[in-house]
Scaffold this active site. Sequence first.
Site, mmCIF file in Angstrom:
data_model
loop_
_atom_site.group_PDB
_atom_site.id
_atom_site.type_symbol
_atom_site.label_atom_id
_atom_site.label_comp_id
_atom_site.label_asym_id
_atom_site.label_seq_id
_atom_site.Cartn_x
_atom_site.Cartn_y
_atom_site.Cartn_z
ATOM 1 C CE LYS A 45 -3.819 -0.527 2.431
ATOM 2 N NZ LYS A 45 -4.461 -0.735 3.747
ATOM 3 N NE ARG A 84 -5.262 3.472 3.745
ATOM 4 C CZ ARG A 84 -5.345 3.717 2.444
ATOM 5 N NH1 ARG A 84 -4.707 4.775 1.933
ATOM 6 N NH2 ARG A 84 -6.013 2.911 1.648
ATOM 7 N N GLY A 125 -7.209 -10.131 7.086
ATOM 8 C CA GLY A 125 -6.983 -10.641 8.435
ATOM 9 C C GLY A 125 -6.100 -9.718 9.243
ATOM 10 C CG MET A 165 -5.633 -3.021 13.080
ATOM 11 S SD MET A 165 -4.646 -1.621 13.568
ATOM 12 C CE MET A 165 -4.992 -0.508 12.236
ATOM 13 N NE ARG A 192 -6.156 -4.344 -3.199
ATOM 14 C CZ ARG A 192 -6.653 -4.545 -1.989
ATOM 15 N NH1 ARG A 192 -5.857 -4.724 -0.976
ATOM 16 N NH2 ARG A 192 -7.949 -4.552 -1.792
ATOM 17 C CG HIS A 236 -5.832 -42.675 2.763
ATOM 18 N ND1 HIS A 236 -7.097 -42.889 2.253
ATOM 19 C CD2 HIS A 236 -4.997 -43.466 2.065
ATOM 20 C CE1 HIS A 236 -7.020 -43.802 1.298
ATOM 21 N NE2 HIS A 236 -5.762 -44.174 1.163
ATOM 22 C CB SER A 294 13.122 -40.459 -8.143
ATOM 23 O OG SER A 294 11.906 -39.780 -7.979
ATOM 24 C CB CYS A 341 8.476 -38.957 -7.385
ATOM 25 S SG CYS A 341 9.269 -40.008 -6.164
ATOM 26 C CE1 TYR A 357 11.104 -37.217 -12.367
ATOM 27 C CE2 TYR A 357 13.240 -37.463 -13.429
ATOM 28 C CZ TYR A 357 12.259 -37.951 -12.583
ATOM 29 O OH TYR A 357 12.434 -39.146 -11.948
HETATM 30 P P1 ADP Z 1 -7.934 -2.081 3.523
HETATM 31 O O1 ADP Z 1 -6.522 -2.521 3.408
HETATM 32 O O2 ADP Z 1 -8.761 -2.941 4.393
HETATM 33 O O3 ADP Z 1 -8.544 -1.799 2.184
HETATM 34 P P2 ADP Z 1 -7.444 0.722 3.801
HETATM 35 O O4 ADP Z 1 -6.262 1.144 4.575
HETATM 36 O O5 ADP Z 1 -7.336 0.738 2.335
HETATM 37 O O6 ADP Z 1 -7.892 -0.691 4.310
HETATM 38 O O7 ADP Z 1 -8.633 1.655 4.249
HETATM 39 C C1 ADP Z 1 -9.949 1.358 3.985
HETATM 40 C C2 ADP Z 1 -10.679 2.579 3.462
HETATM 41 O O8 ADP Z 1 -10.534 3.665 4.352
HETATM 42 C C3 ADP Z 1 -10.164 3.112 2.160
HETATM 43 O O9 ADP Z 1 -10.726 2.479 1.077
HETATM 44 C C4 ADP Z 1 -10.615 4.542 2.183
HETATM 45 O O10 ADP Z 1 -11.930 4.593 1.698
HETATM 46 C C5 ADP Z 1 -10.595 4.873 3.626
HETATM 47 N N1 ADP Z 1 -9.434 5.711 3.934
HETATM 48 C C6 ADP Z 1 -8.208 5.336 4.315
HETATM 49 N N2 ADP Z 1 -7.395 6.366 4.477
HETATM 50 C C7 ADP Z 1 -8.126 7.459 4.176
HETATM 51 C C8 ADP Z 1 -7.845 8.857 4.146
HETATM 52 N N3 ADP Z 1 -6.652 9.335 4.453
HETATM 53 N N4 ADP Z 1 -8.847 9.676 3.781
HETATM 54 C C9 ADP Z 1 -10.056 9.188 3.471
HETATM 55 N N5 ADP Z 1 -10.377 7.906 3.490
HETATM 56 C C10 ADP Z 1 -9.424 7.042 3.838
HETATM 57 MG MG MG Z 2 -7.918 -0.645 0.917
#
Ligand code: ADP
Ligand code: MG
Length: 872
Positions: free
Chosen positions: A22, A92, A101, A103, A336, A454, A762, A829, A849
């Site tokens: 990210k 984030r 999974g 935060m 991404r 199994h 093998s 194998c 292989y």
């Molecule tokens: P995830 O990895 O679960 O997608 P994100 O870190 O992308 O979590 O955050 C989820 C959502 O929070 C983003 O899609 C966005 O809509 C919102 N968000 C995150 N940071 C900001 C920010 N700085 N301003 C506005 N919205 C935000």
């Molecule tokens: Mg996101």
Amino acid sequence: MTKYVYEFSEGDGSMRNLLGGKGANLAEMTGLGMPVPQGFTISTEACTRYYADGEKIGDDIREQIVDYIGKLEELTGKKFGDPENPLLVSVRSGSRASMPGMMDTILNLGMNEDVVAAFAAKTGNPRFVYDSYRRFIQMYSDVVMEVGKAYFEELIDEMKERKGVKDDLELDADDLKELARQFKEEYKTKIGSDFPSDPIEQLFGAIRAVFRSWDNPRAVYYRRLNDIPSDWGTAVNVQSMVFGNLGDTSGTGVAFSRNPATGEPGLYGEYLMNAQGEDVVAGIRTPLTIDQLKAQNPGLYDEFQEIVTRLENHYRDMQDMEFTIEEGKLFMLQTRNGKRTAAAAFKIACDLVDEGMIDSKKAVSMIDPKQIDALLHPQFDQADLAGATPIGKGLPASPGAACGQVVFTSEEAAERGKRGEDVVLVRLETTPEDIEGMHYAKGILTARGGMTSHAAVVARGMGTCCVSGLGDITFGVKSFSLGGNTYNEGDWISLDGSTGNVYGEAIKTVPAEIGGYFGRIMEWADEYRTMKVRTNADTPLDAQQARDFGAEGIGLCRTEHMFFEPDRISAIREMIVSKSVEQRESALAKLLPMQRGDFEGIYEAMGGYPVTIRLLDPPLHEFLPHEHSDVVALARQMNMETIALEAVIESLHEFNPMMGHRGCRLDVTYPEIGAMQTRAIIEAAINVQKRHPEWDLVPEIMIPLVGEVKELAFVKKIVTDTADAIIAESGVDLKYLVGTMIEIPRAALTADEIATEAQFFSFGTNDLTQMTFGFSRDDAGKFLESYYEKKIYENDPFARLDQVGVGKLVETAVKLGRQTNPDIKLGICGEHGGDPSSIDFCQRSGLNYVSCSPFRVPIARLAAAQAALANG
Ligand code: ADP
Ligand code: MG
Ligand code: MG
């Protein structure tokens, strides 16, 4: 001094390891001049330090973070905690690989009572301010203090009820203010102190929570499934807020640059006006489709479309993006490479090649080989599945979808399966005797056993859908209960072997569709890979299946699997309990034509490709009858007293059969077994060679479980004496090879000696793993879970090759073997031969292989190409 913090403008997309996916992409988009709210990224190394320092943020790191808050204040002209002009941020998480999974994101951090009051007055939009505030308290409490979000949702519902409204949007500023108050009260009750009002304290609480979430059980489990090492750590992104909840000209959304389900080109996504963060995905209101944005705000839509095109051209892959609109202005919050279905993955890769965006090497590299499985097996009809609810969930042991009537015995499954009926075999667990029934069943469901049980291993080999280890099942008489219902023999159920879901009803399935895109990618893969891909197949049917999937030979044909057929088991039993060589030879004579016939079928199915046949391997007692009635029948057949037969069976008992009288030890004690098998292998080859003069058959005879060169030499002599005599007599000029499995650590360590007697090695990595670790595959399930929990092992060494320990033995054997015999052929194998990360290891170790079960052959072809490209 190590640098732990980077402004978005200091990083770029290549710094993924340090900044996480990210963070690296936010930096890259910043560099491209796209509208990204500014911020900074705390590196993955800071996370690693956090754990090394005993779950503490070191003073030097803390200083750098505070320093960068200062820089962000300057950049934005706002100040942390300033009521007049507050800096509000999101916190984030983001690791190298995208990881569900982890935060949840915290938004609007930096708010407190003072900020809120002044900010409400300043913006003239108190509803927005209190909405943001209550969201912040809610997210912070949930994530940082783990207070739990259910109670907050209840409070919101109560408030809506009191006001007689349905929608969040109908709550006014006072309602939201009251909610914020209630939330803080809840926080205090649970935590025992006031909700933190100092933004810096809030920030460090949030950063610690991100670091902690790297090690929560969900994240640990996900890493294990996806081969992500725990020492990667996660980065933390601190980003200034933009607001999608400022009113009707604001909003938030997610979009893909192509359809992630089908791969069709064109924007695909959803958004919501007057909303924040995850509102779109959370489903609080029905979102609008991205097309509607075009109608609503064509200018903004065009701007967005242009950014999307630029991003795709830049990353040369389908993008998954998050955006926010603040009072009519567009901001990009994430991009991404988008997750996609298997079908979409192949289409997109081919389309990108055709559009001139990537070359075919890139196309081969960008597809996750594990996804292929889904294309090769039947799937549920999506419309039919939509209305179904699972009654339970087990382990996704073997992929595909199955639908059939419940049966409880292998016999029943085979009988009804042969009549063309669709049945699902439901068992506590399966044993080798269930093979036939498993073959005829559409699906297999077991209450016990893990991913390498199994049932799981055999089902994957057959390509039959299997859900294993569903512990909630209780068995009755010809019935089982699950999810509060009882299912009797003949009732319809459905299994999803890709998710582990079980349904108490019939759901239509549709056959696998291997389209043109798949074929194109596989053709490229075959062009780029340097290792051959063979298959583990014991029957002509499996061999044919594997050929259809592109196998270039058989790396392992297990002769014992042929013995479990009902018409053969009595002959093999006779051989085992024989008291004299003559008796044994007469029993073996009955087996000879059967084995010869099997091998002919297999050579025919492989169409001239190499075939490695392994001599008898398992402990003999595995073939003996267990039921008293079977013992009596065998005694009668052999003209023996039942009691005498029971004594023989008793004498064959072993304390540790996996390390007992098996493998080449059987041929050392009973050379006539190896002689008969060699005869069957060679005679079959001569017969087939005569039928196909255009082929150049060279059977490969493999001697299992060798640990000492003299033992190999002894058994090899039985093989060559027998083979040479038959060949001389036949007048056909047949070549053959004799080699061995490397599956005992001693063999690996003395491979230079072993190679004097072997034309090929093998690597039998199932046994090699078992013997190197000193625990058996069948028992490891009982304690490995504790090892994962305590972080001693990160994953199942039977599924993913242990490159450190077992790998060292493999590398040693490769080196020593080639020293003695530079032309020696090397392959693998074990189950690992179909696992992409293990295949990469095989490439690096210089194997010729890999060999795997038929349904994994396409995975192995693709993974081998990726390994060649990555290491070339
Ligand atoms: P995830 O990895 O679960 O997608 P994100 O870190 O992308 O979590 O955050 C989820 C959502 O929070 C983003 O899609 C966005 O809509 C919102 N968000 C995150 N940071 C900001 C920010 N700085 N301003 C506005 N919205 C935000
Ligand atoms: Mg996101
Ligand atoms: Mg073995």
